[in-house]
Design a protein around this motif. Structure first.
Motif, PDB file in Angstrom:
ATOM      1  N   LEU A   1       7.949  19.875  36.082  1.00  0.00           N
ATOM      2  CA  LEU A   1       8.088  18.547  35.491  1.00  0.00           C
ATOM      3  C   LEU A   1       9.415  18.374  34.763  1.00  0.00           C
ATOM      4  CD1 LEU A   1       4.462  17.934  34.210  1.00  0.00           C
ATOM      5  CD2 LEU A   1       5.538  17.076  36.282  1.00  0.00           C
ATOM      6  N   ALA A   2      10.044  19.464  34.327  1.00  0.00           N
ATOM      7  CA  ALA A   2      11.349  19.372  33.678  1.00  0.00           C
ATOM      8  C   ALA A   2      12.438  18.991  34.680  1.00  0.00           C
ATOM      9  CB  ALA A   2      11.700  20.689  33.000  1.00  0.00           C
ATOM     10  N   TYR A   3      12.225  19.246  35.967  1.00  0.00           N
ATOM     11  CA  TYR A   3      13.190  18.889  37.005  1.00  0.00           C
ATOM     12  C   TYR A   3      13.168  17.396  37.327  1.00  0.00           C
ATOM     13  CZ  TYR A   3      14.134  23.758  38.497  1.00  0.00           C
ATOM     14  OH  TYR A   3      14.527  25.052  38.575  1.00  0.00           O
ATOM     15  N   VAL A   4      12.039  16.742  37.133  1.00  0.00           N
ATOM     16  CA  VAL A   4      11.852  15.359  37.568  1.00  0.00           C
ATOM     17  C   VAL A   4      12.864  14.384  36.951  1.00  0.00           C
ATOM     18  CG1 VAL A   4      10.227  13.429  37.650  1.00  0.00           C
ATOM     19  CG2 VAL A   4       9.440  15.731  38.176  1.00  0.00           C
ATOM     20  N   PRO A   5      13.054  14.349  35.619  1.00  0.00           N
ATOM     21  CA  PRO A   5      13.993  13.360  35.068  1.00  0.00           C
ATOM     22  C   PRO A   5      15.441  13.577  35.493  1.00  0.00           C
ATOM     23  CG  PRO A   5      12.924  14.593  33.288  1.00  0.00           C
ATOM     24  CD  PRO A   5      12.393  15.106  34.573  1.00  0.00           C
ATOM     25  N   PHE A   6      15.782  14.806  35.870  1.00  0.00           N
ATOM     26  CA  PHE A   6      17.150  15.123  36.279  1.00  0.00           C
ATOM     27  C   PHE A   6      17.332  15.094  37.792  1.00  0.00           C
ATOM     28  CE2 PHE A   6      16.369  17.365  32.230  1.00  0.00           C
ATOM     29  CZ  PHE A   6      17.291  16.690  31.448  1.00  0.00           C
ATOM     30  N   HIS A   7      16.279  14.780  38.526  1.00  0.00           N
ATOM     31  CA  HIS A   7      16.290  14.709  39.993  1.00  0.00           C
ATOM     32  C   HIS A   7      16.768  16.018  40.624  1.00  0.00           C
ATOM     33  CE1 HIS A   7      15.421  10.476  39.667  1.00  0.00           C
ATOM     34  NE2 HIS A   7      16.438  10.342  38.831  1.00  0.00           N
TER      35      HIS A   7
ATOM     36  N   ASN B   1       9.186  20.241  43.984  1.00  0.00           N
ATOM     37  CA  ASN B   1      10.622  20.351  43.758  1.00  0.00           C
ATOM     38  C   ASN B   1      11.072  21.779  43.435  1.00  0.00           C
ATOM     39  OD1 ASN B   1       9.585  20.568  41.187  1.00  0.00           O
ATOM     40  ND2 ASN B   1      10.519  18.719  40.397  1.00  0.00           N
TER      41      ASN B   1
END
Length: 66
Positions: free
Chosen positions: A51-57, A6
């Motif tokens: 990994l910080a991008y994952v929860p916010f898509h 991502n």
């Protein structure tokens, strides 16, 4: 573990530059915390996954970069 890619090309370049500055700044000042943060930033740029991008898509990859 299959991590999503991502982090796009421009984002990776910024992470390499910022991570390098943090690592060398931490070494020069004797602050291990800046060096540790810089290593994490460099790792996310190298792996292409934040990994910080994952929860916010959030995905900065353009079409075909993945």
């Amino acid at each position: 573990m299959n991590l999503p890619r991502n982090v796009g090309k421009t984002d990776r370049h910024v992470r390499f530059a910022a991570g390098g500055v943090l690592v060398f700044g931490g070494i020069a000042s004797g602050s291990w915390i800046f060096s540790a943060i810089g290593l994490v930033v460099l790792a996310t740029g190298f792996l292409g996954t934040c990994l910080a991008y994952v929860p916010f898509h959030i995905n900065t990859c353009k079409e075909g970069e993945e």
